[in-house]
Design a protein around this motif. Structure first.
Motif, short mmCIF file in Angstrom:
data_model
loop_
_atom_site.label_atom_id
_atom_site.label_comp_id
_atom_site.label_asym_id
_atom_site.label_seq_id
_atom_site.Cartn_x
_atom_site.Cartn_y
_atom_site.Cartn_z
N GLN A 35 0.84 -1.20 0.00
CA GLN A 35 0.00 0.00 0.00
C GLN A 35 0.87 1.26 0.00
OE1 GLN A 35 -2.47 0.65 3.53
NE2 GLN A 35 -4.22 0.10 2.23
N ILE A 36 1.89 1.28 0.82
CA ILE A 36 2.78 2.44 0.93
C ILE A 36 3.55 2.66 -0.36
CG2 ILE A 36 4.84 3.35 2.08
CD1 ILE A 36 3.70 2.02 4.66
N ILE A 37 4.15 1.60 -0.90
CA ILE A 37 4.93 1.80 -2.13
C ILE A 37 4.01 2.05 -3.33
CG2 ILE A 37 6.94 0.54 -1.31
CD1 ILE A 37 6.10 -1.81 -3.06
N GLY A 38 2.75 1.64 -3.21
CA GLY A 38 1.78 1.88 -4.28
C GLY A 38 1.37 3.34 -4.41
N ARG A 39 1.67 4.14 -3.40
CA ARG A 39 1.33 5.57 -3.43
C ARG A 39 2.24 6.36 -4.37
NH1 ARG A 39 1.22 6.31 3.02
NH2 ARG A 39 -0.59 4.99 3.43
N PRO A 43 11.96 8.26 -8.23
CA PRO A 43 12.61 7.31 -9.15
C PRO A 43 13.75 6.52 -8.51
CG PRO A 43 12.27 9.41 -10.23
CD PRO A 43 11.88 9.60 -8.80
N GLN A 44 14.52 7.13 -7.62
CA GLN A 44 15.66 6.42 -7.02
C GLN A 44 15.23 5.32 -6.06
OE1 GLN A 44 14.85 9.61 -6.52
NE2 GLN A 44 15.34 10.31 -4.46
N LEU A 45 13.92 5.23 -5.75
CA LEU A 45 13.43 4.18 -4.85
C LEU A 45 12.59 3.14 -5.58
CD1 LEU A 45 12.49 6.34 -1.73
CD2 LEU A 45 14.55 4.99 -2.12
N ASP A 46 12.63 3.15 -6.90
CA ASP A 46 11.87 2.16 -7.67
C ASP A 46 12.24 0.71 -7.33
OD1 ASP A 46 10.30 3.95 -8.98
OD2 ASP A 46 11.45 3.92 -10.85
N TYR A 47 13.44 0.50 -6.83
CA TYR A 47 13.86 -0.85 -6.48
C TYR A 47 12.95 -1.46 -5.41
CZ TYR A 47 15.92 0.83 -2.14
OH TYR A 47 16.10 1.36 -0.89
N ASP A 81 22.53 14.56 14.94
CA ASP A 81 21.42 15.52 14.86
C ASP A 81 20.13 14.78 15.22
OD1 ASP A 81 19.47 17.38 14.28
OD2 ASP A 81 20.05 17.64 12.19
N ALA A 82 19.75 14.86 16.49
CA ALA A 82 18.58 14.11 16.98
C ALA A 82 17.28 14.61 16.36
CB ALA A 82 18.51 14.19 18.49
N SER A 83 17.27 15.81 15.81
CA SER A 83 16.03 16.33 15.24
C SER A 83 15.71 15.67 13.91
CB SER A 83 16.12 17.85 15.04
OG SER A 83 17.08 18.15 14.03
N ARG A 84 16.68 15.06 13.23
CA ARG A 84 16.48 14.38 11.94
C ARG A 84 16.57 12.89 12.16
NH1 ARG A 84 16.54 16.96 6.80
NH2 ARG A 84 16.10 14.96 5.89
N ARG A 85 15.45 12.25 12.41
CA ARG A 85 15.47 10.81 12.68
C ARG A 85 15.26 9.98 11.44
NH1 ARG A 85 12.71 8.70 17.82
NH2 ARG A 85 13.42 6.96 16.65
N TYR A 86 14.67 10.56 10.37
CA TYR A 86 14.34 9.80 9.19
C TYR A 86 14.76 10.58 7.94
CZ TYR A 86 11.36 7.55 12.58
OH TYR A 86 10.90 6.92 13.69
N ALA A 87 15.06 9.84 6.90
CA ALA A 87 15.33 10.48 5.61
C ALA A 87 14.04 11.10 5.11
CB ALA A 87 15.84 9.44 4.62
N ARG A 88 14.16 12.12 4.31
CA ARG A 88 12.99 12.85 3.81
C ARG A 88 12.00 11.93 3.10
NH1 ARG A 88 14.59 18.29 1.55
NH2 ARG A 88 15.70 17.80 3.40
N PHE A 89 12.48 10.94 2.30
CA PHE A 89 11.55 10.09 1.55
C PHE A 89 10.71 9.22 2.47
CE2 PHE A 89 15.37 7.43 1.73
CZ PHE A 89 14.84 6.23 2.16
N CYS A 90 11.12 9.02 3.72
CA CYS A 90 10.34 8.20 4.64
C CYS A 90 9.06 8.90 5.09
CB CYS A 90 11.16 7.85 5.86
SG CYS A 90 12.54 6.74 5.51
N THR A 91 8.97 10.18 4.86
CA THR A 91 7.80 10.92 5.32
C THR A 91 6.83 11.22 4.19
OG1 THR A 91 8.94 13.03 5.01
CG2 THR A 91 9.09 12.01 7.19
N LEU A 92 7.05 10.65 3.01
CA LEU A 92 6.15 10.88 1.87
C LEU A 92 4.77 10.33 2.14
CD1 LEU A 92 8.46 10.02 -1.13
CD2 LEU A 92 7.80 12.26 -0.32
#
Length: 92
Positions: A35-39, A43-47, A81-92
């Motif tokens: 469901q998540i990847i179907g959203r 392009p760099q995460l197509d794998y 940097d404790a304020s950045r816990r996840y890469a930006r693409f994880c919050t899409l």
């Protein structure tokens, strides 16, 4: 490799920032994963979409696997940097 190796100590010595061990059994949250990847993904995460069914159960590609060791290394710009816990693409 010896069976009694301390994976956490090895990862620490190699500079690994995070470590987790999970069962290699069938992925219970596979429907949510699809469901998540179907959203749509950048392009760099197509794998993540390609061969997604192989991710359902590792037995399909690695017969006999009991556990999976997952490791993460922080990007140098975000290390400490404790304020950045996840890469930006994880919050899409």
């Amino acid at each position: 490799m010896p069976e009694d190796i301390d994976i956490a100590a090895l990862c620490n010595a190699l500079g690994i920032d995070a470590l987790g061990v999970v069962s290699a059994g069938p992925m219970r949250s596979f429907d949510m994963y699809r469901q998540i990847i179907g959203r749509g993904l950048p392009p760099q995460l197509d794998y993540l979409w390609r061969n997604a069914d192989c991710r359902r159960d590792l037995e399909a590609i690695l017969p006999g696997t009991k556990s999976v060791v997952c490791c993460a290394v922080a990007l140098p710009a975000f290390r400490g940097d404790a304020s950045r816990r996840y890469a930006r693409f994880c919050t899409l």
